[in-house]
Design a protein around this motif. Structure first.
Motif, PDB file in Angstrom:
ATOM      1  N   ASP A   1       0.856  -1.186   0.000  1.00 21.75           N
ATOM      2  CA  ASP A   1       0.000   0.000   0.000  1.00 21.75           C
ATOM      3  C   ASP A   1       0.895   1.240   0.000  1.00 21.75           C
ATOM      4  O   ASP A   1       1.155   1.851   1.033  1.00 21.75           O
ATOM      5  CB  ASP A   1      -0.910  -0.033   1.236  1.00 21.75           C
ATOM      6  CG  ASP A   1      -2.069   0.942   1.114  1.00 21.75           C
ATOM      7  OD1 ASP A   1      -2.147   1.613   0.074  1.00 21.75           O
ATOM      8  OD2 ASP A   1      -2.874   1.017   2.048  1.00 21.75           O
ATOM      9  N   LEU A   2       1.371   1.612  -1.218  1.00 22.06           N
ATOM     10  CA  LEU A   2       2.254   2.757  -1.372  1.00 22.06           C
ATOM     11  C   LEU A   2       1.468   3.942  -1.930  1.00 22.06           C
ATOM     12  O   LEU A   2       0.585   3.778  -2.781  1.00 22.06           O
ATOM     13  CB  LEU A   2       3.415   2.422  -2.310  1.00 22.06           C
ATOM     14  CG  LEU A   2       4.350   1.299  -1.863  1.00 22.06           C
ATOM     15  CD1 LEU A   2       5.423   1.065  -2.897  1.00 22.06           C
ATOM     16  CD2 LEU A   2       4.986   1.601  -0.515  1.00 22.06           C
ATOM     17  N   PHE A   3       1.821   5.114  -1.455  1.00 17.53           N
ATOM     18  CA  PHE A   3       1.147   6.335  -1.888  1.00 17.53           C
ATOM     19  C   PHE A   3       2.216   7.352  -2.249  1.00 17.53           C
ATOM     20  O   PHE A   3       3.114   7.645  -1.447  1.00 17.53           O
ATOM     21  CB  PHE A   3       0.251   6.864  -0.769  1.00 17.53           C
ATOM     22  CG  PHE A   3      -0.604   8.018  -1.173  1.00 17.53           C
ATOM     23  CD1 PHE A   3      -1.566   7.875  -2.155  1.00 17.53           C
ATOM     24  CD2 PHE A   3      -0.443   9.255  -0.562  1.00 17.53           C
ATOM     25  CE1 PHE A   3      -2.366   8.941  -2.526  1.00 17.53           C
ATOM     26  CE2 PHE A   3      -1.244  10.328  -0.926  1.00 17.53           C
ATOM     27  CZ  PHE A   3      -2.206  10.169  -1.915  1.00 17.53           C
ATOM     28  N   ILE A   4       2.143   7.904  -3.486  1.00 19.61           N
ATOM     29  CA  ILE A   4       3.167   8.829  -3.960  1.00 19.61           C
ATOM     30  C   ILE A   4       2.490  10.116  -4.415  1.00 19.61           C
ATOM     31  O   ILE A   4       1.479  10.096  -5.127  1.00 19.61           O
ATOM     32  CB  ILE A   4       4.004   8.202  -5.097  1.00 19.61           C
ATOM     33  CG1 ILE A   4       5.058   9.200  -5.592  1.00 19.61           C
ATOM     34  CG2 ILE A   4       3.137   7.687  -6.221  1.00 19.61           C
ATOM     35  CD1 ILE A   4       6.069   8.584  -6.530  1.00 19.61           C
TER      36      ILE A   4
ATOM     37  N   VAL B   1       6.987   9.515  -0.947  1.00 19.17           N
ATOM     38  CA  VAL B   1       6.681   8.095  -1.134  1.00 19.17           C
ATOM     39  C   VAL B   1       6.361   7.530   0.248  1.00 19.17           C
ATOM     40  O   VAL B   1       7.242   7.427   1.107  1.00 19.17           O
ATOM     41  CB  VAL B   1       7.854   7.338  -1.780  1.00 19.17           C
ATOM     42  CG1 VAL B   1       7.469   5.881  -2.012  1.00 19.17           C
ATOM     43  CG2 VAL B   1       8.257   8.000  -3.097  1.00 19.17           C
TER      44      VAL B   1
ATOM     45  N   ASN C   1       4.707   4.445   2.734  1.00 19.01           N
ATOM     46  CA  ASN C   1       4.343   3.027   2.868  1.00 19.01           C
ATOM     47  C   ASN C   1       3.231   2.934   3.909  1.00 19.01           C
ATOM     48  O   ASN C   1       3.479   2.969   5.114  1.00 19.01           O
ATOM     49  CB  ASN C   1       5.557   2.197   3.289  1.00 19.01           C
ATOM     50  CG  ASN C   1       5.257   0.708   3.316  1.00 19.01           C
ATOM     51  OD1 ASN C   1       4.132   0.286   3.019  1.00 19.01           O
ATOM     52  ND2 ASN C   1       6.238  -0.098   3.662  1.00 19.01           N
TER      53      ASN C   1
ATOM     54  N   GLN D   1       7.143   8.030 -11.949  1.00 15.23           N
ATOM     55  CA  GLN D   1       6.498   6.784 -11.540  1.00 15.23           C
ATOM     56  C   GLN D   1       7.405   6.028 -10.576  1.00 15.23           C
ATOM     57  O   GLN D   1       8.612   6.287 -10.495  1.00 15.23           O
ATOM     58  CB  GLN D   1       6.175   5.883 -12.740  1.00 15.23           C
ATOM     59  CG  GLN D   1       7.381   5.212 -13.362  1.00 15.23           C
ATOM     60  CD  GLN D   1       7.024   4.076 -14.286  1.00 15.23           C
ATOM     61  OE1 GLN D   1       5.864   3.705 -14.395  1.00 15.23           O
ATOM     62  NE2 GLN D   1       8.033   3.515 -14.938  1.00 15.23           N
TER      63      GLN D   1
ATOM     64  N   LEU E   1       3.262  -2.986  -7.940  1.00 20.22           N
ATOM     65  CA  LEU E   1       2.944  -1.736  -7.264  1.00 20.22           C
ATOM     66  C   LEU E   1       1.555  -1.214  -7.569  1.00 20.22           C
ATOM     67  O   LEU E   1       1.102  -0.266  -6.931  1.00 20.22           O
ATOM     68  CB  LEU E   1       3.987  -0.678  -7.618  1.00 20.22           C
ATOM     69  CG  LEU E   1       5.422  -1.003  -7.181  1.00 20.22           C
ATOM     70  CD1 LEU E   1       6.332   0.153  -7.495  1.00 20.22           C
ATOM     71  CD2 LEU E   1       5.480  -1.344  -5.702  1.00 20.22           C
TER      72      LEU E   1
ATOM     73  N   SER F   1      -1.402   0.876  -8.571  1.00 22.32           N
ATOM     74  CA  SER F   1      -1.584   2.278  -8.941  1.00 22.32           C
ATOM     75  C   SER F   1      -0.342   3.117  -8.679  1.00 22.32           C
ATOM     76  O   SER F   1      -0.146   4.163  -9.294  1.00 22.32           O
ATOM     77  CB  SER F   1      -2.773   2.864  -8.173  1.00 22.32           C
ATOM     78  OG  SER F   1      -2.540   2.791  -6.772  1.00 22.32           O
ATOM     79  N   ALA F   2       0.534   2.672  -7.765  1.00 19.28           N
ATOM     80  CA  ALA F   2       1.756   3.427  -7.488  1.00 19.28           C
ATOM     81  C   ALA F   2       2.722   3.386  -8.666  1.00 19.28           C
ATOM     82  O   ALA F   2       3.617   4.225  -8.762  1.00 19.28           O
ATOM     83  CB  ALA F   2       2.432   2.877  -6.232  1.00 19.28           C
TER      84      ALA F   2
END
Length: 646
Positions: free
Chosen positions: A413-416, A447, A449, A571, A582, A584-585
């Motif tokens: 669950d990564l969010f950038i 970035v 986590n 990206q 990944l 959507s990340a």
């Protein structure tokens, strides 16, 4: 010489009692030779012992003597004042009337009479009521739990080998133990709730005495192997009581079987059939992706017994280390009970309808697992094995085992995100050449986590438009670094020759064509590339990466445009990992800078001259008005003011 009577002195009993049987003349001759004509060893022993010599006693049969010494009778054990003990022996009479020969031993100035003790043989029989242990229909309660209660009956019959010994009464010490060689406890005695107990009984020669020992059996994992019952006894040592015949057994052991409803042969032959399947599936070409919020695995299991009763039925689960066992829930019929215990970090054992899984029974249940946050492997593997303590034929064992497998990938669950301190910039065409370089501005990339996995070897790729047609640079990357996370390294690829070789599909935009195309991106310009490698991103950790750029004003002053959008792309990717996807990340995102071109307005000469003349006329008008109002007139002094000063 046969096993004989035990000798006891009139003065005091021997400290090491042994038996002595009927004595042949040859044996007494041997004793006399050893005693009356001692060797040097006996003389040395006599000198060291204040009580005098020892009388050695040997056992034997009708023809042979056993060479091992069985009993020593020393003078010091009878009386401290005896001298030359054993200088004469006589065994011809029964002095105390018990129908056993007595031994008279002479010493200096005195004699000692040693009498014999009777020899008995004790026969023991064990019986149980009921004869087997029924764990299905329990008949009592112990400790608040249903149990199977039984009673052991031990009967003793004493037989004497010596004449005239009938009517002799003596005490026995009896010890009993349940399952003497088994580590786990299956049965306990009622008297002390222990596996062993000790009691005393009084036995009379020629009569049978029975003693009861109640015990109970509670729930156990082993209902096939019988419970053993061991009984040990010994005669309480007294001076006047009998002794047990040498070599006579003092231990009795029996087993109590469990009741099994298995027909006439009392052998349960079962046929277990196991079926199972997982609620996920994946292949190498298309793995199943494990993503938040669903990180669980369910396994539907069906177990059936097609033949006779299966005792102590169990289901063993072995699963890969990327799983954690969560729960077991029974579907449909609730009469079955199942409990699971951990064998290791990756295996469990579940009992099925304990203690017996009856014939023609079927149970459906669900096993639930959670995916591990620490162990990531490319496959989910599971092995289920059904077994019981009953007998199953070799030909039906193949359907007792099920193996499940699927290929998986993990989506952390990564969010950038990104943000810049400059989103719009206006180029001023009137600046000098020394002011041709525009301002520096930076873009922050975050970035995060948000999941439970520790993600390794991430790579943030940023492509920023920089060079247009004719190798004209309109934007450049100054620096890139991370200011809060260790293990992050950034590199800038700005060599134009390498960029052209890598970006062959680019159709660079000429500055004069920017009126038609108002977007500068990696399709219309060569892009500088920034690559940041993140070695490890822990759970809940955020990596901040800052990229500083500069706008080149000269390019935009010469270009013909009103407004242009500089669109960069970035990206996130996982380097060299087939386990991580990944989601959507990994999608391309945009970072945008809008550049506007300012206008220069031309001024006419006549407007300039008119403005000057108008300004002068306005100034003259203001002065005239002030003069009329007396602003420039000086005030004169009066006589009253002068007198006031005086």
């Amino acid at each position: 010489m046969g096993t004989g009577s035990h000798l006891t002195g009139r003065c005091r009993p021997s400290p090491e009692p042994r038996t002595l049987g009927s004595v042949t003349p040859w044996l007494w001759l041997q004793i006399l030779i050893t005693t009356v004509t001692p060797t040097f060893w006996w003389e040395h022993r006599w000198r060291m012992t204040t009580g005098g010599r020892l009388i050695p006693i040997y056992h034997g049969d009708e023809f042979y003597i056993i060479p091992q010494l069985k009993q020593r009778v020393s003078g010091s054990s009878l009386s401290a004042g005896l001298q030359y003990f054993g200088r004469s022996l006589s065994a011809l009479m029964d002095m105390d009337g018990d129908e056993l020969l007595d031994l008279a031993v002479g010493a200096q100035g005195s004699a000692v009479l040693l009498r014999s003790r009777s020899i008995v043989q004790i026969n023991v029989s064990l019986s149980f009521q009921p004869h087997s242990i029924n764990v299905i229909q329990k008949n009592c309660q112990r400790g608040g739990r249903d149990s199977a209660c039984l009673t052991a009956s031990a009967c003793f019959f004493a037989n004497s080998r010596s004449p005239g010994a009938y009517g002799t009464q003596f005490d026995l010490q009896v010890g009993a133990m349940l399952d003497d060689r088994k580590l786990s406890v299956r049965a306990l005695f009622d008297s002390n709730s222990q596996r062993q107990t000790v009691t005393g009984v009084t036995v009379k020669v020629g009569e049978t005495l029975c003693h009861t020992l109640p015990f109970y059996v509670f729930d156990t994992a082993d209902y096939i192997r019988p419970i053993s019952f061991s009984l040990r006894f010994k005669i309480n040592d007294t001076e006047s009581g009998p002794v047990l015949d040498e070599g006579w057994p003092t231990t009795v052991k029996k087993t109590i079987p469990f009741y099994k409803d298995c027909g006439e042969d009392d052998v349960c032959v079962t046929d277990l059939v196991l079926k199972a399947h997982m609620d996920i599936s994946g292949t190498r070409q298309q793995p199943y992706v494990i993503r938040s919020p669903r990180r669980r695995l369910a396994v539907e299991v069906q177990l059936q017994n097609r033949l006779e009763n299966a005792y102590n039925t169990s289901l063993t689960l072995q699963y890969s280390r990327n799983l954690h066992f969560s729960s077991l829930s029974i579907r449909e019929d609730a009469q079955f009970k199942m409990e699971c215990t951990a064998l290791s970090s990756s295996s469990h054992s579940c009992n099925v309808s304990y203690p017996v899984f009856r014939s023609q029974s079927k149970v459906n249940f669900m096993l639930e697992f959670e995916f591990s946050c620490t162990s990531l492997v490319s496959k989910v593997q599971m092995k289920l094995v059904a077994a019981s303590d009953s007998v199953e034929r070799e030909s039906t064992l193949s359907d007792n085992t099920v193996q499940l497998q699927t290929v998986v990938q993990y989506e952390p669950d990564l969010f950038i995100t990104s943000d810049s301190n400059l989103n719009r910039y206006e180029v001023h065409p009137t600046r000098t050449l020394s002011e041709g370089t525009g301002p520096e501005f930076y873009t922050h990339f975050r970035v995060q986590n948000l999941g439970c996995y520790v993600v390794n070897n991430l790579e943030l790729s940023v492509s920023l438009p920089a060079v247009a047609s004719g190798d004209r640079v309109f934007s450049s990357v100054v620096e890139a670094f991370s200011h809060n996370a260790s293990g992050v390294s950034c590199s800038i690829r700005n060599d134009l020759a390498e960029l052209k070789a890598a970006q062959r599909d680019v159709r660079p935009l000429h500055p004069e064509d920017m009126k038609k195309n108002e977007i500068l991106n990696c399709s219309t310009a060569w892009c500088m590339e920034v690559v940041c490698e993140i070695q490890q991103l822990l759970k809940g950790q955020t990596a901040f990466i800052r990229i500083t750029r500069r706008v080149h004003d000269n390019f935009f002053r010469q270009a013909k445009f009103k407004a242009v959008m500089i669109v960069g792309w970035y990206q996130l990717s996982a380097r060299e990992s087939s386990l991580i996807t990944l989601g959507s990340a990994a999608l391309w995102r945009e970072t945008v800078l809008e550049v506007l071109k300012g206008r220069s307005i031309p001024i006419s000469l006549w407007i300039l001259i008119g403005s000057i003349i108008g300004g002068l006329l306005l100034l003259a008008l203001i002065i005239f008005i002030l003069w009329k109002l007396g602003f420039f007139t000086r005030k004169q002094r009066t006589d009253q003011d002068e007198n006031h000063e005086d």
